[in-house]
Scaffold this motif. Structure first.
Motif, PDB file in Angstrom:
ATOM      1  N   ASP A  46      12.830   3.946  -0.541  1.00 45.69           N
ATOM      2  CA  ASP A  46      12.984   2.550  -0.153  1.00 45.69           C
ATOM      3  C   ASP A  46      11.846   2.183   0.797  1.00 45.69           C
ATOM      4  O   ASP A  46      11.805   2.656   1.936  1.00 45.69           O
ATOM      5  N   THR A  47      10.896   1.389   0.314  1.00 47.89           N
ATOM      6  CA  THR A  47       9.745   1.026   1.162  1.00 47.89           C
ATOM      7  C   THR A  47       9.837  -0.423   1.634  1.00 47.89           C
ATOM      8  O   THR A  47       8.862  -1.015   2.084  1.00 47.89           O
ATOM      9  N   GLU A  48      11.013  -1.000   1.512  1.00 45.60           N
ATOM     10  CA  GLU A  48      11.262  -2.358   1.979  1.00 45.60           C
ATOM     11  C   GLU A  48      10.892  -2.454   3.462  1.00 45.60           C
ATOM     12  O   GLU A  48      11.331  -1.643   4.272  1.00 45.60           O
ATOM     13  N   GLY A  49      10.050  -3.390   3.819  1.00 38.79           N
ATOM     14  CA  GLY A  49       9.711  -3.569   5.228  1.00 38.79           C
ATOM     15  C   GLY A  49       8.622  -2.625   5.729  1.00 38.79           C
ATOM     16  O   GLY A  49       8.268  -2.658   6.901  1.00 38.79           O
ATOM     17  N   VAL A  50       8.120  -1.759   4.859  1.00 41.64           N
ATOM     18  CA  VAL A  50       7.008  -0.892   5.275  1.00 41.64           C
ATOM     19  C   VAL A  50       5.699  -1.510   4.767  1.00 41.64           C
ATOM     20  O   VAL A  50       5.539  -1.700   3.575  1.00 41.64           O
ATOM     21  N   PRO A  51       4.804  -1.863   5.670  1.00 44.26           N
ATOM     22  CA  PRO A  51       3.570  -2.506   5.212  1.00 44.26           C
ATOM     23  C   PRO A  51       2.700  -1.517   4.436  1.00 44.26           C
ATOM     24  O   PRO A  51       2.721  -0.325   4.717  1.00 44.26           O
ATOM     25  N   PRO A  52       1.948  -2.003   3.430  1.00 42.87           N
ATOM     26  CA  PRO A  52       1.033  -1.119   2.701  1.00 42.87           C
ATOM     27  C   PRO A  52       0.027  -0.513   3.675  1.00 42.87           C
ATOM     28  O   PRO A  52      -0.427  -1.183   4.600  1.00 42.87           O
ATOM     29  N   THR A  53      -0.277   0.744   3.487  1.00 39.55           N
ATOM     30  CA  THR A  53      -1.153   1.436   4.423  1.00 39.55           C
ATOM     31  C   THR A  53      -2.373   1.973   3.691  1.00 39.55           C
ATOM     32  O   THR A  53      -2.233   2.579   2.642  1.00 39.55           O
TER      33      THR A  53
END
Lengths: 96, 480
Positions: A46-53
Motif C-alpha cells: 500500500d503506497t497510498e500517501g507515499v510520494p514517488p522517490t
C-alpha cells in the motif's frame, strides 16, 4: 501469458538501436516479462500517501558556483574518438 | 466555406549568459576553437557526475518572476532519452514534471492593442552540441561535432496556444526577448543561435473550441523567417481544410530559398523520450525567501518603463518605444532626463544628433564616449543660454569624438554665446555703421531688413551672439 509482446521488444530494441534475431527476441520477451512480474510484487504494498522517490538519501540543493575553468586539452577529450577531423568528432553523415 | 481561426503556440529557447556550463566548469561563452570548451562531463564520458550551476537556477527563477510565473518550491532534473550525434550522453538533462516556473504571462502591445500570452512553463535544460555537415573537409559522407555548446544552460519557455496571428507570434517573441535582455539572463543573440524558437500552428473553424491538428516549425532564429513560415503554413492549412482534407501532424522545415515548408525526415519514435528522474542530480527545494530576494532585485521591465516615460515625462509613445529598445538606452535616457529636468529635449538629442553620429560611426550607444552626463549638460547649457541650439550640434559632435564634456568643449573652442550687452552693442554699432541702406530701409518701415542685420551680427560673432538679445538691442537702437 507474457506481459511484453514481441512488438514491444522490437520497439525497445529500436529505441536502443539494437538488432536481434528471432531467437534472441523471444528470449528477451521472456526475460523482460519476468522482470515485470517481479516488479509487480511491489504493487501489493500500500503506497497510498507515499510520494514517488527518485533519491533515497534526503540530500537537497547540491550546486556549484558559476566559475569557469577549461581544464582539459582537446587532444585528451577526443583521444578515444574512433575518428576526428580538425578538432571535430567525425561521425557518419546525419541528414536533417 | 468556414472562416478559420489560427492558433499558435511558441516554445522559445534562450541560452543563459552564465560564465560556466550547466553541469561542469567549462566556459559557456560563445566562440572558441572547436571542442576547446569541453571536459569529460559535457562530452558524456562514462562515470562522470554533473553538479548543477547555482546561477543558472537563479537566472531561470528570475526569468520566471519577470514573466509573472509561479516558482516551484520543489524541482528536479529528468533525463530525456534520444540518440543524436550532437547529444553525447544519449539523453538530454531537462525538466519534465517539476519545471522551475509555471503559470505565468507576458503582456505586450501589437498595433497599440494590449495583448497577453499565458506561459505554461519555463524550465531549465542543457543545450546540445553543434553539428557541421560536410563543410569541414568537403567530404559529404561525414558530419562533424563540436561540443563547445554542449551543456550550456538553456531556458525553454512554453506558451499556451493563445496567439492568433503570425504577427502576434513575432510581437510576443520580441517581448520575451526584450524581457530576457532587460533582466540580463541571456544576450539573446540570434545570429549565434542563443535565442530561437519552435512554433506550433493549427486552424479551427471560427467560434469553435477544439484545437485543430497542428504542425510544428523547428528551430528558427530569425523573426522574418518565422513570420514567413507561419504565414505560409496558415495558407497551406486553409487550402487543405477548404478542400475537405486533413492536416497531417508533422514537423516541418521552412526553406528560406523557396519560401515553402516541407516535412522533416521523422526521427524514428521521435516522441518516445522515456523521461525519468535524473539519478545523478539531487532534487532541489527553492527557498521562498530567496525567491523574494530575487524578486526585489528584478529591474524595472520595459513595458513599465515605457508607461512611466509617457506618463511621468510626457513623452510621445514613439519616443518611449525608441528609448526603451534596450535597458542600457533606457537607463541612459532616464539619467539624462532626471538630471537635466528636460526629458523631451534629452529625447530629441538622443534620437536625433546622437543617433546620427552613432550611425555614421557604426557604433552603438554602449560603446561610444557619450554618457547621460554629456546629454544632460548639453541640454542645460542650451537652456541657460550659454550656447545656442545650433552651436550645440557642433558641441555634441566634438564630445562624441573627444569624449570631453560639453562645457569643456565650449570653453576650449570659445563657443559661449555672447550675452554681454555692452560687448554686443559695440559689434552692433559697427554693423549699423557699415549698412546705412538697411538702416534707412528699416526707418522707412521695411522691418524685413532687420533680419539681414541680425544675420550680419551673427556672422561677425561666428554664431556666438545670443540672437534674441541681438534682435532686442537692434530694435532699441533703430527706434532711437
Amino acid at each position: 501469458m507474457s506481459k511484453i509482446s514481441l512488438e514491444d521488444v522490437q520497439h525497445i530494441a529500436n529505441l536502443a538501436r539494437l538488432t536481434f534475431n528471432e531467437q534472441e527476441m523471444e528470449s528477451y520477451q521472456h526475460q523482460l516479462s519476468r522482470i515485470l512480474d517481479y516488479i509487480e510484487k511491489l504493487n501489493q504494498l500500500d503506497t497510498e500517501g507515499v510520494p514517488p522517490t527518485s533519491h533515497v538519501i534526503p540530500i537537497r540543493n547540491v550546486m556549484k558556483p558559476d566559475e569557469k575553468r577549461d581544464l582539459f586539452q582537446r587532444e585528451d577529450i577526443t583521444a578515444n574518438a574512433p575518428s576526428t577531423e580538425q578538432g571535430y568528432f567525425e561521425v557518419p553523415k546525419v541528414i536533417e | 466555406m468556414p472562416n478559420y481561426e489560427t492558433v499558435i503556440g511558441l516554445e522559445i529557447h534562450a541560452e543563459l549568459a552564465t560564465h560556466s556550463k550547466l553541469f561542469c566548469n567549462c566556459d559557456a561563452g560563445f566562440g572558441g576553437e572547436v571542442n576547446t570548451h569541453t571536459c569529460p562531463i559535457c562530452t558524456g564520458m562514462p562515470g562522470v557526475l554533473p553538479v548543477a550551476n547555482l546561477r543558472a537556477i537563479e537566472y531561470t527563477i528570475r526569468a520566471g518572476l519577470a514573466m509573472n510565473c509561479q516558482i516551484a518550491t520543489y524541482s528536479k532534473f529528468d533525463r530525456k532519452n534520444y540518440f543524436y550525434p550532437d547529444l553525447p550522453k544519449g539523453y538530454q538533462i531537462s525538466q519534465y514534471d517539476h519545471p522551475l516556473c509555471y503559470d505565468g504571462y507576458v503582456d505586450f502591445e501589437l498595433e497599440e492593442q494590449a495583448k497577453r500570452v499565458r506561459i505554461n512553463r519555463i524550465h531549465l535544460e542543457e543545450d546540445a552540441g553543434k553539428l557541421v555537415h560536410g563543410d569541414v573537409t568537403g567530404d559529404k559522407n561525414y558530419s562533424y561535432v563540436d561540443f563547445n555548446r554542449s551543456s550550456v544552460p538553456l531556458l525553454e519557455i512554453v506558451s499556451e496556444p493563445d496567439i492568433r496571428t503570425p504577427e502576434e507570434a513575432i510581437a510576443y517573441w520580441r517581448a520575451v526577448k526584450e524581457i530576457l535582455e532587460y533582466i540580463e539572463v541571456s544576450d539573446c543573440n540570434m545570429e549565434e543561435g542563443s535565442f530561437r524558437c519552435d512554433a506550433n500552428i493549427s486552424l479551427r473553424p471560427t467560434g469553435t473550441d477544439p484545437l485543430g491538428i497542428r504542425t510544428e516549425l523547428k528551430n528558427k532564429n530569425s523573426f522574418q523567417h518565422v513570420l514567413a513560415a507561419l504565414k505560409y503554413e496558415e495558407n497551406r492549412q486553409t487550402r487543405i481544410l477548404d478542400d475537405g482534407g486533413q492536416v497531417k501532424q508533422s514537423t516541418l522545415l521552412y526553406d528560406v530559398e523557396t519560401g515553402r515548408t516541407s516535412p522533416m525526415r521523422s526521427k524514428e519514435e521521435a516522441h518516445d523520450y522515456r523521461y525519468f528522474p535524473e539519478p545523478d542530480l539531487v532534487p532541489f527545494e527553492v527557498d521562498p525567501e530567496e525567491v523574494k530576494r530575487l524578486e526585489t532585485e528584478l529591474p524595472e521591465l520595459p513595458s513599465t518603463i515605457r508607461q512611466r516615460f509617457v506618463e511621468e515625462y510626457e513623452l510621445p509613445s514613439y519616443d518611449a518605444e525608441f528609448l526603451t529598445a534596450t535597458r542600457y538606452i533606457a537607463t541612459f535616457f532616464d539619467q539624462a532626463a532626471r538630471s537635466s529636468g528636460n526629458p523631451k529635449a534629452c529625447s530629441n538629442w538622443i534620437m536625433g544628433d546622437l543617433s546620427a553620429l552613432l550611425n555614421s560611426a557604426g557604433q552603438t550607444i554602449e560603446d561610444c564616449q557619450i554618457t547621460a552626463g554629456h546629454i544632460s549638460q548639453l541640454v542645460e547649457i542650451i537652456q541657460d543660454g550659454t550656447i545656442s541650439g545650433k552651436i550645440a550640434k557642433d558641441v555634441i559632435a566634438d564630445c562624441f569624438n573627444s569624449g570631453k564634456m560639453p562645457t569643456q568643449v565650449v570653453q576650449d573652442k570659445g563657443l559661449a554665446q555672447i550675452s554681454d550687452t555692452s560687448e554686443l552693442e559695440v559689434i552692433i554699432d559697427q554693423v549699423l555703421g557699415r549698412n546705412p541702406k538697411s538702416v534707412a530701409d528699416i526707418q522707412d518701415g521695411k522691418m524685413k531688413a532687420i533680419g539681414f542685420l541680425v544675420g550680419q551680427v551673427m556672422k561677425e560673432t561666428r554664431g556666438k551672439a545670443n540672437p534674441q538679445l541681438v534682435n532686442q538691442i537692434l530694435r532699441q537702437k533703430l527706434q532711437d
